[in-house]
Design a protein around this motif. Structure first.
Motif: not given
Length: 87
Positions: A24-25, A59-62, A76-85
């Motif tokens: 995590d951050l 949700r957030g940056v990992y 770096k990956v970003v987890v959002t409410r509906w998906a991850a990017s």
């Protein structure tokens, strides 16, 4: 990447010890995805955006960190409410 899943692909040139973890951050390990000696070549693992207890992460940056002898790679990956990017 599929909805809520990261397909993480990596390769090693020679057999070596690998440690692939999500942080995590704050730098705390969220989940270890792979650890131990792996053979040379391409490898992959899927992260389903859960922590080590199986609970969905917030949700957030990992950061996904791959450690091998003499090298460390971070993505770096970003987890959002509906998906991850991945960024």
């Amino acid at each position: 990447m599929m909805r809520g899943l990261f397909d993480i692909e990596y390769s090693v040139a020679a057999p070596c010890r690998v440690d692939l973890s999500v942080y995590d951050l704050m730098g705390c390990e969220v989940r270890r995805l792979a650890a131990g000696k792996q053979s040379a070549g391409r490898n992959s693992v899927v992260w389903n955006c859960t922590d080590r207890t199986g609970t969905a992460v917030a949700r957030g940056v990992y950061f996904i960190r791959l450690n091998t002898p003499g090298r460390a790679d971070v993505t770096k990956v970003v987890v959002t409410r509906w998906a991850a990017s991945r960024q």
